[in-house]
Scaffold this motif. Sequence first.
Motif, PDB file in Angstrom:
ATOM      1  N   LYS A  61       0.857  -1.176   0.000  1.00 53.58           N
ATOM      2  CA  LYS A  61       0.000   0.000   0.000  1.00 53.58           C
ATOM      3  C   LYS A  61       0.907   1.243   0.000  1.00 53.58           C
ATOM      4  O   LYS A  61       2.011   1.209   0.536  1.00 53.58           O
ATOM      5  CB  LYS A  61      -0.901  -0.041   1.243  1.00 53.58           C
ATOM      6  CG  LYS A  61      -1.931   1.033   1.306  1.00 53.58           C
ATOM      7  CD  LYS A  61      -2.846   0.828   2.520  1.00 53.58           C
ATOM      8  CE  LYS A  61      -3.848   1.969   2.559  1.00 53.58           C
ATOM      9  NZ  LYS A  61      -4.739   1.878   3.685  1.00 53.58           N
ATOM     10  N   GLY A  62       0.427   2.322  -0.582  1.00 52.20           N
ATOM     11  CA  GLY A  62       1.222   3.549  -0.593  1.00 52.20           C
ATOM     12  C   GLY A  62       2.424   3.394  -1.504  1.00 52.20           C
ATOM     13  O   GLY A  62       2.278   3.234  -2.714  1.00 52.20           O
ATOM     14  N   ASN A  63       3.619   3.412  -0.941  1.00 56.39           N
ATOM     15  CA  ASN A  63       4.854   3.279  -1.708  1.00 56.39           C
ATOM     16  C   ASN A  63       5.186   1.837  -2.070  1.00 56.39           C
ATOM     17  O   ASN A  63       6.263   1.562  -2.604  1.00 56.39           O
ATOM     18  CB  ASN A  63       6.031   3.878  -0.935  1.00 56.39           C
ATOM     19  CG  ASN A  63       5.918   5.380  -0.823  1.00 56.39           C
ATOM     20  OD1 ASN A  63       5.434   6.046  -1.738  1.00 56.39           O
ATOM     21  ND2 ASN A  63       6.353   5.913   0.305  1.00 56.39           N
ATOM     22  N   TYR A  64       4.269   0.923  -1.764  1.00 55.59           N
ATOM     23  CA  TYR A  64       4.506  -0.492  -2.019  1.00 55.59           C
ATOM     24  C   TYR A  64       3.367  -1.051  -2.853  1.00 55.59           C
ATOM     25  O   TYR A  64       2.217  -0.612  -2.758  1.00 55.59           O
ATOM     26  CB  TYR A  64       4.613  -1.267  -0.697  1.00 55.59           C
ATOM     27  CG  TYR A  64       5.758  -0.771   0.159  1.00 55.59           C
ATOM     28  CD1 TYR A  64       7.051  -1.239  -0.053  1.00 55.59           C
ATOM     29  CD2 TYR A  64       5.550   0.174   1.161  1.00 55.59           C
ATOM     30  CE1 TYR A  64       8.107  -0.784   0.718  1.00 55.59           C
ATOM     31  CE2 TYR A  64       6.601   0.631   1.934  1.00 55.59           C
ATOM     32  CZ  TYR A  64       7.884   0.150   1.712  1.00 55.59           C
ATOM     33  OH  TYR A  64       8.920   0.595   2.467  1.00 55.59           O
ATOM     34  N   THR A  65       3.689  -2.042  -3.669  1.00 50.67           N
ATOM     35  CA  THR A  65       2.700  -2.677  -4.532  1.00 50.67           C
ATOM     36  C   THR A  65       2.924  -4.182  -4.491  1.00 50.67           C
ATOM     37  O   THR A  65       3.924  -4.659  -3.947  1.00 50.67           O
ATOM     38  CB  THR A  65       2.812  -2.154  -5.980  1.00 50.67           C
ATOM     39  OG1 THR A  65       1.728  -2.666  -6.742  1.00 50.67           O
ATOM     40  CG2 THR A  65       4.122  -2.555  -6.632  1.00 50.67           C
ATOM     41  N   GLY A  66       2.010  -4.922  -5.060  1.00 52.76           N
ATOM     42  CA  GLY A  66       2.165  -6.375  -5.134  1.00 52.76           C
ATOM     43  C   GLY A  66       1.803  -7.066  -3.830  1.00 52.76           C
ATOM     44  O   GLY A  66       1.333  -6.435  -2.876  1.00 52.76           O
ATOM     45  N   THR A  67       2.014  -8.369  -3.820  1.00 51.80           N
ATOM     46  CA  THR A  67       1.633  -9.175  -2.660  1.00 51.80           C
ATOM     47  C   THR A  67       2.737 -10.153  -2.289  1.00 51.80           C
ATOM     48  O   THR A  67       3.614 -10.474  -3.096  1.00 51.80           O
ATOM     49  CB  THR A  67       0.352  -9.991  -2.942  1.00 51.80           C
ATOM     50  OG1 THR A  67       0.614 -10.898  -4.013  1.00 51.80           O
ATOM     51  CG2 THR A  67      -0.827  -9.103  -3.263  1.00 51.80           C
ATOM     52  N   LYS A  68       2.640 -10.631  -1.061  1.00 59.26           N
ATOM     53  CA  LYS A  68       3.489 -11.728  -0.581  1.00 59.26           C
ATOM     54  C   LYS A  68       2.627 -12.602   0.317  1.00 59.26           C
ATOM     55  O   LYS A  68       2.009 -12.110   1.266  1.00 59.26           O
ATOM     56  CB  LYS A  68       4.703 -11.210   0.190  1.00 59.26           C
ATOM     57  CG  LYS A  68       5.604 -12.353   0.659  1.00 59.26           C
ATOM     58  CD  LYS A  68       6.960 -11.874   1.086  1.00 59.26           C
ATOM     59  CE  LYS A  68       7.850 -13.069   1.377  1.00 59.26           C
ATOM     60  NZ  LYS A  68       9.236 -12.654   1.562  1.00 59.26           N
ATOM     61  N   ALA A  69       2.560 -13.899   0.000  1.00 56.25           N
ATOM     62  CA  ALA A  69       1.767 -14.850   0.787  1.00 56.25           C
ATOM     63  C   ALA A  69       2.689 -15.638   1.713  1.00 56.25           C
ATOM     64  O   ALA A  69       3.772 -16.066   1.309  1.00 56.25           O
ATOM     65  CB  ALA A  69       1.016 -15.797  -0.128  1.00 56.25           C
ATOM     66  N   VAL A  70       2.241 -15.788   2.953  1.00 49.60           N
ATOM     67  CA  VAL A  70       2.987 -16.551   3.948  1.00 49.60           C
ATOM     68  C   VAL A  70       2.022 -17.558   4.575  1.00 49.60           C
ATOM     69  O   VAL A  70       0.910 -17.186   4.975  1.00 49.60           O
ATOM     70  CB  VAL A  70       3.585 -15.623   5.031  1.00 49.60           C
ATOM     71  CG1 VAL A  70       4.381 -16.418   6.048  1.00 49.60           C
ATOM     72  CG2 VAL A  70       4.450 -14.557   4.394  1.00 49.60           C
TER      73      VAL A  70
END
Length: 178
Positions: free
Chosen positions: A68-77
Amino acid sequence: ANLTINAKNASTFTVTLSPTSYTYDGNAKTPTVTVKDGNTTLTLNTHYTIAYKNNINAGTATATITGKGNYTGTKAVNFTINKRTLTVKADAKSKIYGAGDPALTYTYSNEVSGQKPNFSGALSRTAGENVGTYAINQGSLALVDNSPFLANNYTIAYTGANLTINAKNASTFTVTLS
Protein backbone atom coordinates in the motif's frame (compact mmCIF):
# COMPACT_ATOMS: atom_id res chain seq x y z
CA ALA A 1 14.79 15.74 -16.31
CA ASN A 2 12.18 13.93 -14.29
CA LEU A 3 12.94 11.25 -11.75
CA THR A 4 10.33 8.52 -11.53
CA ILE A 5 10.02 6.66 -8.24
CA ASN A 6 8.18 3.39 -8.61
CA ALA A 7 6.42 1.56 -5.81
CA LYS A 8 8.49 -1.25 -4.31
CA ASN A 9 7.12 -4.77 -4.72
CA ALA A 10 5.86 -6.46 -1.55
CA SER A 11 7.39 -9.74 -2.68
CA THR A 12 10.70 -8.40 -1.29
CA PHE A 13 9.28 -7.99 2.24
CA THR A 14 10.47 -10.10 5.13
CA VAL A 15 7.33 -11.37 6.84
CA THR A 16 7.33 -13.05 10.24
CA LEU A 17 4.23 -14.72 11.72
CA SER A 18 3.77 -15.52 15.39
CA PRO A 19 2.71 -18.14 16.13
CA THR A 20 3.19 -20.23 13.00
CA SER A 21 0.91 -23.08 14.10
CA TYR A 22 -2.33 -23.48 15.99
CA THR A 23 -4.66 -26.27 17.09
CA TYR A 24 -8.16 -26.26 15.61
CA ASP A 25 -10.74 -24.63 17.90
CA GLY A 26 -13.39 -23.48 15.41
CA ASN A 27 -12.22 -19.85 15.42
CA ALA A 28 -10.44 -17.88 12.72
CA LYS A 29 -6.70 -17.68 13.31
CA THR A 30 -4.90 -14.38 12.75
CA PRO A 31 -1.27 -14.60 13.83
CA THR A 32 0.69 -11.48 14.72
CA VAL A 33 2.42 -10.27 11.57
CA THR A 34 5.67 -8.32 11.41
CA VAL A 35 6.56 -6.91 7.99
CA LYS A 36 9.97 -5.45 7.19
CA ASP A 37 11.46 -3.74 4.17
CA GLY A 38 15.11 -4.42 4.85
CA ASN A 39 15.67 -3.19 8.44
CA THR A 40 12.60 -0.92 8.40
CA THR A 41 9.50 -2.26 10.16
CA LEU A 42 6.42 -1.32 8.15
CA THR A 43 3.04 -0.20 9.50
CA LEU A 44 -0.23 -2.06 8.92
CA ASN A 45 -2.76 -0.04 6.86
CA THR A 46 -0.08 2.54 5.99
CA HIS A 47 2.41 0.36 4.10
CA TYR A 48 0.44 -2.87 3.72
CA THR A 49 -2.81 -4.71 4.41
CA ILE A 50 -3.37 -8.34 5.45
CA ALA A 51 -5.95 -10.81 4.18
CA TYR A 52 -6.34 -14.33 5.56
CA LYS A 53 -7.48 -17.43 3.69
CA ASN A 54 -8.40 -20.92 4.95
CA ASN A 55 -7.70 -19.81 8.52
CA ILE A 56 -10.45 -21.65 10.43
CA ASN A 57 -10.23 -25.39 9.65
CA ALA A 58 -7.26 -27.72 10.04
CA GLY A 59 -4.70 -27.51 7.25
CA THR A 60 -2.55 -24.83 5.67
CA ALA A 61 -3.75 -21.24 6.10
CA THR A 62 -2.41 -18.17 4.29
CA ALA A 63 -1.74 -14.57 5.30
CA THR A 64 -1.45 -12.42 2.17
CA ILE A 65 0.39 -9.12 2.57
CA THR A 66 -0.58 -6.49 -0.04
CA GLY A 67 1.57 -3.43 -0.52
CA LYS A 68 0.00 0.00 0.00
CA GLY A 69 1.22 3.55 -0.59
CA ASN A 70 4.85 3.28 -1.71
CA TYR A 71 4.51 -0.49 -2.02
CA THR A 72 2.70 -2.68 -4.53
CA GLY A 73 2.16 -6.37 -5.13
CA THR A 74 1.63 -9.18 -2.66
CA LYS A 75 3.49 -11.73 -0.58
CA ALA A 76 1.77 -14.85 0.79
CA VAL A 77 2.99 -16.55 3.95
CA ASN A 78 1.58 -19.87 5.18
CA PHE A 79 0.84 -21.09 8.69
CA THR A 80 -0.62 -24.33 10.02
CA ILE A 81 -3.82 -25.23 11.86
CA ASN A 82 -3.35 -28.70 13.33
CA LYS A 83 -6.13 -31.19 13.92
CA ARG A 84 -7.61 -31.25 17.42
CA THR A 85 -7.28 -34.54 19.31
CA LEU A 86 -10.65 -36.02 20.22
CA THR A 87 -10.15 -38.43 23.11
CA VAL A 88 -12.30 -41.57 22.82
CA LYS A 89 -12.29 -43.96 25.79
CA ALA A 90 -13.94 -47.38 25.83
CA ASP A 91 -16.05 -48.20 28.88
CA ALA A 92 -15.02 -51.34 30.81
CA LYS A 93 -17.66 -54.09 30.62
CA SER A 94 -18.31 -57.47 32.18
CA LYS A 95 -20.60 -60.44 31.71
CA ILE A 96 -21.21 -63.87 33.18
CA TYR A 97 -19.89 -66.89 31.28
CA GLY A 98 -22.48 -68.02 28.70
CA ALA A 99 -24.34 -64.67 28.56
CA GLY A 100 -24.43 -62.47 25.49
CA ASP A 101 -22.01 -59.58 25.17
CA PRO A 102 -23.11 -56.23 26.59
CA ALA A 103 -23.15 -53.24 24.26
CA LEU A 104 -19.63 -51.87 23.87
CA THR A 105 -19.83 -48.17 24.69
CA TYR A 106 -17.43 -45.24 24.93
CA THR A 107 -17.15 -41.64 26.01
CA TYR A 108 -15.37 -38.83 24.23
CA SER A 109 -13.94 -35.46 25.22
CA ASN A 110 -11.97 -32.46 23.95
CA GLU A 111 -14.39 -31.47 21.20
CA VAL A 112 -14.88 -27.78 20.47
CA SER A 113 -17.75 -26.38 22.54
CA GLY A 114 -21.00 -26.66 20.61
CA GLN A 115 -19.70 -29.36 18.27
CA LYS A 116 -21.08 -32.87 18.72
CA PRO A 117 -19.24 -35.56 16.80
CA ASN A 118 -21.01 -38.33 14.92
CA PHE A 119 -19.38 -41.71 14.67
CA SER A 120 -19.78 -44.60 12.27
CA GLY A 121 -18.76 -48.18 12.91
CA ALA A 122 -18.42 -49.81 16.29
CA LEU A 123 -15.97 -50.96 18.91
CA SER A 124 -14.89 -54.59 18.80
CA ARG A 125 -13.32 -56.97 21.26
CA THR A 126 -10.76 -59.72 21.20
CA ALA A 127 -12.45 -63.06 20.42
CA GLY A 128 -13.07 -65.60 23.18
CA GLU A 129 -15.82 -66.88 25.44
CA ASN A 130 -13.93 -68.47 28.33
CA VAL A 131 -13.58 -66.83 31.72
CA GLY A 132 -10.96 -64.11 31.40
CA THR A 133 -10.24 -60.59 30.21
CA TYR A 134 -10.61 -59.48 26.59
CA ALA A 135 -9.43 -56.17 25.12
CA ILE A 136 -12.03 -53.74 23.73
CA ASN A 137 -10.55 -52.24 20.55
CA GLN A 138 -11.42 -49.23 18.39
CA GLY A 139 -12.69 -51.61 15.69
CA SER A 140 -14.33 -49.70 12.84
CA LEU A 141 -15.26 -46.67 14.97
CA ALA A 142 -14.56 -43.50 12.96
CA LEU A 143 -15.63 -39.87 12.81
CA VAL A 144 -18.27 -38.71 10.33
CA ASP A 145 -18.66 -35.12 9.10
CA ASN A 146 -21.77 -33.34 10.29
CA SER A 147 -22.31 -29.62 10.46
CA PRO A 148 -20.79 -27.84 12.36
CA PHE A 149 -18.54 -30.78 13.33
CA LEU A 150 -16.03 -31.50 10.58
CA ALA A 151 -14.19 -34.79 11.02
CA ASN A 152 -11.15 -33.51 9.08
CA ASN A 153 -10.52 -31.07 11.95
CA TYR A 154 -10.02 -33.93 14.42
CA THR A 155 -7.91 -36.97 15.01
CA ILE A 156 -8.95 -39.74 17.41
CA ALA A 157 -6.81 -40.75 20.38
CA TYR A 158 -8.36 -44.05 21.44
CA THR A 159 -7.97 -45.58 24.89
CA GLY A 160 -9.16 -49.15 25.23
CA ALA A 161 -10.72 -51.00 28.12
CA ASN A 162 -11.52 -54.64 28.87
CA LEU A 163 -14.49 -56.96 28.77
CA THR A 164 -14.25 -59.35 31.69
CA ILE A 165 -16.03 -62.70 31.50
CA ASN A 166 -16.75 -63.94 35.02
CA ALA A 167 -17.41 -67.53 36.06
CA LYS A 168 -21.04 -68.58 36.29
CA ASN A 169 -22.22 -69.26 39.84
CA ALA A 170 -22.96 -72.96 40.29
CA SER A 171 -25.95 -72.10 42.53
CA THR A 172 -27.82 -71.09 39.37
CA PHE A 173 -27.55 -74.56 37.84
CA THR A 174 -30.61 -76.78 37.50
CA VAL A 175 -29.81 -80.21 38.84
CA THR A 176 -31.94 -83.24 38.00
CA LEU A 177 -31.44 -86.53 39.81
CA SER A 178 -32.55 -89.78 38.29
